[in-house]
Design a protein around this motif. Sequence first.
Motif, PDB file in Angstrom:
ATOM      1  N   UNK A 114       0.826  -1.205   0.000  1.00 47.14           N
ATOM      2  CA  UNK A 114       0.000   0.000   0.000  1.00 47.14           C
ATOM      3  C   UNK A 114       0.862   1.256   0.000  1.00 47.14           C
ATOM      4  N   UNK A 115       1.938   1.239   0.779  1.00 49.88           N
ATOM      5  CA  UNK A 115       2.775   2.441   0.922  1.00 49.88           C
ATOM      6  C   UNK A 115       4.020   2.386   0.035  1.00 49.88           C
ATOM      7  N   UNK A 116       4.045   1.448  -0.913  1.00 48.27           N
ATOM      8  CA  UNK A 116       5.219   1.259  -1.768  1.00 48.27           C
ATOM      9  C   UNK A 116       5.328   2.281  -2.895  1.00 48.27           C
ATOM     10  N   UNK A 117       4.250   3.044  -3.138  1.00 49.32           N
ATOM     11  CA  UNK A 117       4.234   3.962  -4.267  1.00 49.32           C
ATOM     12  C   UNK A 117       3.335   3.484  -5.392  1.00 49.32           C
ATOM     13  N   UNK A 118       2.781   2.283  -5.225  1.00 44.19           N
ATOM     14  CA  UNK A 118       1.880   1.727  -6.243  1.00 44.19           C
ATOM     15  C   UNK A 118       0.599   2.539  -6.372  1.00 44.19           C
ATOM     16  N   UNK A 119       0.140   3.113  -5.249  1.00 47.99           N
ATOM     17  CA  UNK A 119      -1.099   3.894  -5.234  1.00 47.99           C
ATOM     18  C   UNK A 119      -0.781   5.375  -5.006  1.00 47.99           C
ATOM     19  N   UNK A 120      -1.538   6.219  -5.659  1.00 51.69           N
ATOM     20  CA  UNK A 120      -1.371   7.663  -5.492  1.00 51.69           C
ATOM     21  C   UNK A 120      -2.158   8.092  -4.257  1.00 51.69           C
ATOM     22  N   UNK A 121      -1.593   7.819  -3.093  1.00 54.96           N
ATOM     23  CA  UNK A 121      -2.322   8.005  -1.838  1.00 54.96           C
ATOM     24  C   UNK A 121      -2.685   9.464  -1.579  1.00 54.96           C
ATOM     25  N   UNK A 122      -1.856  10.380  -2.046  1.00 54.98           N
ATOM     26  CA  UNK A 122      -2.099  11.798  -1.768  1.00 54.98           C
ATOM     27  C   UNK A 122      -3.350  12.318  -2.467  1.00 54.98           C
ATOM     28  N   UNK A 123      -3.761  11.655  -3.544  1.00 53.62           N
ATOM     29  CA  UNK A 123      -4.886  12.171  -4.331  1.00 53.62           C
ATOM     30  C   UNK A 123      -6.112  11.267  -4.305  1.00 53.62           C
ATOM     31  N   UNK A 124      -6.162  10.339  -3.359  1.00 53.18           N
ATOM     32  CA  UNK A 124      -7.321   9.456  -3.261  1.00 53.18           C
ATOM     33  C   UNK A 124      -8.402  10.125  -2.424  1.00 53.18           C
ATOM     34  N   UNK A 125      -9.563  10.292  -3.015  1.00 51.52           N
ATOM     35  CA  UNK A 125     -10.702  10.793  -2.255  1.00 51.52           C
ATOM     36  C   UNK A 125     -10.730  12.293  -2.118  1.00 51.52           C
ATOM     37  N   UNK A 126     -11.884  12.820  -1.765  1.00 51.06           N
ATOM     38  CA  UNK A 126     -12.055  14.265  -1.604  1.00 51.06           C
ATOM     39  C   UNK A 126     -11.340  14.792  -0.371  1.00 51.06           C
ATOM     40  N   UNK A 127     -11.123  16.090  -0.361  1.00 55.80           N
ATOM     41  CA  UNK A 127     -10.363  16.732   0.715  1.00 55.80           C
ATOM     42  C   UNK A 127     -10.970  16.487   2.096  1.00 55.80           C
ATOM     43  N   UNK A 128     -12.297  16.421   2.176  1.00 55.14           N
ATOM     44  CA  UNK A 128     -12.919  16.291   3.505  1.00 55.14           C
ATOM     45  C   UNK A 128     -12.616  14.964   4.167  1.00 55.14           C
ATOM     46  N   UNK A 129     -12.049  14.011   3.419  1.00 50.11           N
ATOM     47  CA  UNK A 129     -11.739  12.725   4.014  1.00 50.11           C
ATOM     48  C   UNK A 129     -10.253  12.562   4.314  1.00 50.11           C
ATOM     49  N   UNK A 130      -9.468  13.627   4.196  1.00 46.07           N
ATOM     50  CA  UNK A 130      -8.070  13.558   4.611  1.00 46.07           C
ATOM     51  C   UNK A 130      -8.038  13.295   6.114  1.00 46.07           C
TER      52      UNK A 130
END
Length: 262
Positions: A114-130
Motif C-alpha cells: 500500500x505504501x510502496x508507491x503503487x497507489x497515489x495516496x495523496x490524491x485518493x478521495x475528496x479533501x474532507x476525508x483527509x
Amino acid sequence: MSLIARKELEKEQRRRDILNAAEKLFFSKGYDNVSLNEIAKEVKLGRSTLYLYFENKEELFFAIVLRGAQILHGIVLGKSKKAETSYEKLSAFRDAYYEFSKEYPDYLKAYNYLISGRFDLANIGPEEYRDEFFADSKLYYEYKKKFDEIYIKTLEKGNVSNCPLPKFTASQYLNEILVLRREMLNIFSSAVEQGKDEGIVRPDVNSVEVTVLQTLIANSIDNLPPDLKDLLESQSISQEEFLRDVGELMGYMVSNRRNKNE
C-alpha cells in the motif's frame, strides 16, 4: 428476528465473504494479478452483485489492509500499555512489529505494498476525508465505538476473517489506516521523549527522526533482498536476532550513557 434484521445480517455476511475471498486471492497472487471477475467467481457471485458491496478492487484491497493495520495497532497498544519505562515502551514497539511480521506476514506484505508507491495516496478521495478531518468526524467515532465493542473481542478469539468492518469508501479506508498509523507513531515518539525526561535518551535526539527511522526498519523486515537474507543466513543470524540487534544498535545510538573515558 425480523425479516429486515435477517436481511441485514445476510448482507453483512456476504460482504465478509467477499472480503475473505479477495484476501485469499490478494495474498496468494498479489494485488495486480487479481481481477474483480476472479473475486466474484471465488465467492460465487456475479460481478454486478460485487459492485453493491465494493466500488472497485482498490476499495477491497484497502479494506483488507485495514484489517492488518487494526491487528498491528492492537498488538502495539497491548504491549505498550504493559510497559512503564521508556526503554520498556521502545522495546515493546519493536517486539510488536516483530510479532506482527511473524504471525501475520501476508498482512504486512499488503501493508507495505500500500505504501510502496503503487497507489497515489495523496490524491485518493475528496479533501474532507483527509485524515486530519476524518479523525474528528462523526463517522470515525461511530466506527471506533464499533471497533472497541466488537472487533477487539473477535480478535481475542483469533478469528480475524469474521471481524466486522464498517462500510467505507476507498478514501475512508485509507484514512482510517493513516489514523491508526499515526497513533502508533505517536506511541513511539512519546516513548523517546519520555526517555529524555528519564535521562536515558540524549537530549539532542530528535524523536521524530528516530520514529521515522525505526518505522522504516520495521516495515522493511519482510522486504530484505535475497542477497542480504543469504548474508545473514551465512552467519546463522535469524530474522528475530537481526531485528533485536538493530534495536540494540539504535538504542546505543540515542543512549545518554557517557563515554567511558570521560
